[in-house]
Design an enzyme around this catalytic site. Structure first.
Site, short mmCIF file in Angstrom:
data_model
loop_
_atom_site.label_atom_id
_atom_site.label_comp_id
_atom_site.label_asym_id
_atom_site.label_seq_id
_atom_site.Cartn_x
_atom_site.Cartn_y
_atom_site.Cartn_z
N TRP A 1 13.72 -1.50 -11.98
CA TRP A 1 13.80 -1.46 -13.45
C TRP A 1 12.87 -2.47 -14.11
O TRP A 1 12.67 -2.40 -15.32
CB TRP A 1 15.24 -1.73 -13.91
CG TRP A 1 15.86 -2.92 -13.21
CD1 TRP A 1 16.67 -2.88 -12.11
CD2 TRP A 1 15.67 -4.31 -13.51
NE1 TRP A 1 16.99 -4.16 -11.71
CE2 TRP A 1 16.40 -5.06 -12.56
CE3 TRP A 1 14.96 -4.99 -14.49
CZ2 TRP A 1 16.43 -6.45 -12.55
CZ3 TRP A 1 14.98 -6.39 -14.49
CH2 TRP A 1 15.72 -7.10 -13.54
N CYS B 1 9.15 -10.11 -9.57
CA CYS B 1 9.21 -10.61 -8.18
C CYS B 1 8.11 -11.63 -7.88
O CYS B 1 8.24 -12.43 -6.97
CB CYS B 1 9.18 -9.46 -7.19
SG CYS B 1 7.85 -8.31 -7.49
N GLU C 1 7.92 -3.45 -0.99
CA GLU C 1 7.56 -4.57 -1.87
C GLU C 1 8.87 -5.22 -2.29
O GLU C 1 9.57 -4.70 -3.15
CB GLU C 1 6.80 -4.08 -3.11
CG GLU C 1 5.50 -3.36 -2.82
CD GLU C 1 4.42 -4.28 -2.26
OE1 GLU C 1 4.61 -5.50 -2.22
OE2 GLU C 1 3.39 -3.73 -1.83
N THR D 1 11.97 3.13 -7.03
CA THR D 1 11.38 2.09 -7.89
C THR D 1 12.43 1.31 -8.67
O THR D 1 13.54 1.79 -8.90
CB THR D 1 10.35 2.73 -8.85
OG1 THR D 1 11.01 3.74 -9.60
CG2 THR D 1 9.19 3.34 -8.10
P1 ADP Z 1 17.82 -4.87 -8.26
O1 ADP Z 1 18.87 -5.71 -7.60
O2 ADP Z 1 16.69 -5.66 -8.74
O3 ADP Z 1 18.37 -3.86 -9.22
P2 ADP Z 1 17.66 -2.98 -6.14
O4 ADP Z 1 16.99 -3.23 -4.86
O5 ADP Z 1 19.17 -2.92 -6.15
O6 ADP Z 1 17.11 -4.07 -7.12
O7 ADP Z 1 17.16 -1.65 -6.83
C1 ADP Z 1 15.85 -1.15 -6.72
C2 ADP Z 1 15.93 0.35 -6.54
O8 ADP Z 1 16.67 0.61 -5.36
C3 ADP Z 1 16.65 1.11 -7.66
O9 ADP Z 1 16.00 2.35 -7.84
C4 ADP Z 1 18.04 1.32 -7.09
O10 ADP Z 1 18.71 2.45 -7.60
C5 ADP Z 1 17.71 1.56 -5.63
N1 ADP Z 1 18.81 1.29 -4.70
C6 ADP Z 1 19.83 0.43 -4.81
N2 ADP Z 1 20.61 0.48 -3.70
C7 ADP Z 1 20.06 1.40 -2.87
C8 ADP Z 1 20.35 1.90 -1.56
N3 ADP Z 1 21.39 1.47 -0.87
N4 ADP Z 1 19.54 2.85 -1.03
C9 ADP Z 1 18.46 3.28 -1.71
N5 ADP Z 1 18.12 2.85 -2.93
C10 ADP Z 1 18.90 1.93 -3.51
#
Ligand code: ADP
Length: 507
Positions: A173, A309, A275, A171
Site C-alpha cells: 500500500w 522500506c 523486495e 504489491t
Molecule cells: P504490510 O505489513 O506493510 O501491510 P504485508 O507484507 O502484510 O505488508 O502486505 C503486502 C502485500 O502482501 C499486500 O498485498 C497484502 O495483502 C499481501 N499479503 C499479506 N499477507 C499475505 C499472505 N499471507 N500471502 C500473500 N500475500 C499476503
C-alpha cells in the site's frame, strides 16, 4: 486518549460532490481477461480514506476461485502473447505510458485519497511509477540473446531469452502505483502475462491503471487485477505460490510475509523476486555538509510519512556535529512539515495508513520513553487531526534494549544516535538481518569508498537521501530480499535462458 478504528467509522463520501474528471478512473470492479467483473461470491470490501476513514468505494473481494479463473486466463493469453515481437510489446507499453502521463493528475488524486500521502507526493510517485513503463518500453527492444564461441567444430551455440510465463505480482500500500508499474512493465516487456494482487488498503490505483491498460489496447488476459480483502489475502497468496501455471512470483511487502511466500513457492520451484523490509542506517560523518545531510534526512525519513522500506531508520551522527545536526533537523521539521488532509493545498504529509501502523509506531515510542529516551518533538498521536495522525518525532538517547532501536519503524519518527569511530558505526549499521538501503554523508573521498564498500546493503546513497530511479537496480541483500527491479537487470526475473546447441553443421 481518543482512538478511532477505521472499521468502526464508515462514512460514505458522496462521489457526486467530487468533480467528475478528478475521479474518472475510479473503479469498483476487478479486471480479468479484459472484462470488468465482480467476485464470484459477489462479496465486496470497502476502501477507506486514511484521513478520516470515510469509505471511498467498495471493490470485489476475490477469493481462490476467482484467482483460479484468472490464472487459467493468463496462461491461455500467454500462448499468444509470447509470440509477439519486442517491438509490439514496446509499442503497447509506450501507449500505456502516454495515457498514464495524460492522466497523471487523475491517478495522483486517487492515490492521495486511498493512501493519504499529500498530492505533491502522489504526483511524484506517479511520475516515478510511469518512468518504469517508459524505461521498460525501451528495454523491451534489447532483450537480446547471445551467440557463443563453440569449443567443438561444426557447432553453433546460442542463448535465447524467453518469457517465463504467467507472473503473479503482489504489491503493498505504500507505493500503490509505482510498485505495480515497476514489476508489470518489466514482465510485459519480457512477454509474460500478469496477475496483480494489490494491497487491500490501496486497490483503486491498481484498477485505475488497469483501465488505462485497457484503453492502451492491451489484449485480454495479459494484465489482470484482482482485488482481495485481508480475509482472503493469505489463501490467494498460497494459490499464486502453489499453482503450477504461475511461473514467477514478485512480491513487495513485509519480510514476514516474504518468508511465507518463499516457503510456499518451493513446491513448484517458482522464480521469485522479493523486495522486503529494510532497516536503513543514515550516517553523518564530521566532514559532511550538514545542510545537505539535514535536507537528505528530511526526504529520506519523512517521505510518505516514514512509511517507506528505504526510509532511514537509524541515524548515526558523529560526535563533533551531533548537536548542530539535531538543531538544524528540528528546525526543518518544525518549518517544513504540515500534516493534514493531503488533498488540501499546503499539506506536505498525511496520516499513517491504518490503525495497526499507528498503534505500532505509538507503542515503539512509548517503550523508548519508558526506558529513558529523550523526545525533542512529537512523540504522540494527533487525534485532533483525524484518526490516524502521528506527530513527527525526534528521539535521542535510545539504547539497544529499546524496541525502537532494532525495529523498522514505518512512521514519522527519527531516532538519532551519536558515534565516535568509523569502524564502530559500520559495525552497528551492519548489525541487522536486513540490508536494503543505507545512506551516509561525508566529504572525505577515501572515506566515501571505504564506507560504501563496507555497508551490507543493496543500495547506497552517498550525500543523497533519495536515490531510486528507473535506470538504477532496486533491491536488497540479506533478509531484505532477492532480485533487482528497474535497470536493465529488472527484466531478468521474467526471462528464462534457453541454450541451443546446433551440431553437425556441414561446411
Ligand atoms: P504490510 O505489513 O506493510 O501491510 P504485508 O507484507 O502484510 O505488508 O502486505 C503486502 C502485500 O502482501 C499486500 O498485498 C497484502 O495483502 C499481501 N499479503 C499479506 N499477507 C499475505 C499472505 N499471507 N500471502 C500473500 N500475500 C499476503
Amino acid at each position: 486518549m481518543k482512538m478511532f478504528s477505521c472499521f468502526q467509522n464508515f462514512r460514505f463520501t458522496s462521489l457526486h460532490s467530487i468533480p467528475a474528471r478528478t475521479f474518472s478512473l475510479l473503479k469498483e470492479l476487478a479486471y480479468v481477461n479484459g472484462k470488468w467483473v465482480n467476485a464470484n461470491s459477489r462479496s465486496t470490501f470497502p476502501v477507506l480514506n486514511p484521513v478520516n476513514c470515510d469509505v471511498i468505494n467498495n471493490v470485489p473481494d476475490m477469493d481462490v476461485s476467482d484467482f483460479h479463473v484468472a490464472i487459467n486466463t493468463a496462461a491461455n493469453a500467454f500462448e499468444t502473447f509470447k509470440k509477439t515481437t519486442a517491438k509490439e510489446r514496446s509499442d503497447l507499453l509506450r501507449s500505456w505510458y502516454n495515457l498514464m502521463v495524460t492522466h497523471s493528475e487523475d491517478l495522483a488524486n486517487i492515490l492521495t485519497r486511498e493512501n493519504g500521502k499529500s498530492l505533491a507526493e502522489s504526483r511524484a510517485e506517479i511520475k516515478y511509477g510511469n518512468s518504469f513503463v517508459e524505461w521498460f518500453s525501451e528495454e523491451a527492444r534489447r532483450i537480446d540473446g547471445e551467440i557463443l564461441q563453440a569449443p567443438i567444430r561444426n557447432r553453433e551455440l546460442l542463448l535465447l531469452r524467453q518469457p517465463v510465463g504467467v507472473a503473479a505480482l503482489i504489491t503493498p500500500w505504500n507505493f500503490p502505483h509505482a510498485m505495480i508499474t515497476r514489476k508489470a512493465a518489466a514482465a510485459i516487456a519480457a512477454g509474460c502475462t500478469c496477475i496483480i494482487k494489490p494491497s487491500e488498503d490501496t486497490p483503486l490505483s491498481a484498477l485505475a491503471i488497469a483501465d488505462l491498460a485497457e484503453k492502451a489496447g492491451f489484449p485480454p488476459g495479459i494484465f489482470n487485477v484482482l482485488t482481495t480483502s485481508i480475509r482472503n489475502s493469505a489463501a490467494v497468496g498460497k494459490e499464486l505460490c502453489e499453482h503450477p501455471k504461475v511461473r514467477v512470483l514478485s512480491f513487495t511487502g513485509s519480510t514476514a510475509v516474504g518468508k511465507i511466500l518463499y516457503r510456499q513457492c518451493a513446491s513448484t520451484m517458482k522464480r521469485l523476486s522479493l523486495e522486503l523490509g529494510g532497516n536503513a542506517p543514515y550516517i553523518v560523518f564530521n566532514s559532511a555538509n550538514l545542510d545537505i545531510a539535514v535536507s537528505g534526512a528530511m526526504a529520506s525519513k519523512f517521505r510518505n510519512t516514514g512509511q517507506t522500506c528505504v526510509s532511514s531508520n537509524r541515524f548515526f551522527v558523529e560526535g563533533r556535529v551531533f548537536d548542530e545536526f539535531i538543531e538544524k533537523f528540528l528546525k526543518k521539521m518544525n518549518n517544513e512539515i504540515k500534516l493534514g488532509d493531503g488533498s488540501k493545498d499546503g499539506i506536505t504529509h498525511g496520516p499513517l495508513i491504518k490503525e495497526s501502523q499507528l498503534k505500532m509506531v505509538d507503542s515503539l515510542v512509548k517503550d523508548a520513553i519508558s526506558k529513558g529516551a529523550t523526545i525533542h518533538c512529537g512523540g504522540k498521536i494527533l487525534s485532533e487531526l483525524g484518526p490516524l495522525f502521528y506527530a513527527p518525532t525526534l528521539i535521542t538517547g535510545v539504547t539497544k534494549d529499546m524496541q525502537i532501536y532494532n525495529t523498522e519503524i514505518f512512521g514519522p519518527v527519527a531516532v538519532i544516535n551519536k558515534f565516535h569511530e568509523e569502524e564502530e558505526v559500520i559495525r552497528e549499521a551492519n548489525n541487522t538481518p536486513f540490508g536494503l538501503a543505507g545512506y551516509f554523508f561525508s566529504q572525505d573521498i577515501s572515506q566515501v569508498f571505504r564506507v560504501a564498500r563496507s555497508l551490507e546493503v543493496g543500495m547506497v546513497g552517498v550525500n543523497e537521501g533519495l536515490i531510486s530511479c528507473a535506470e538504477a537496480a532496486f533491491g536488497g541483500v540479506k533478509e531484505s530480499g532477492l532480485g533487482r527491479e528497474g535497470s536493465k537487470r529488472g527484466i531478468d526475473d521474467y526471462v528464462d535462458i534457453k541454450y541451443l546447441c546446433i551440431g553437425n553443421i556441414q561446411h
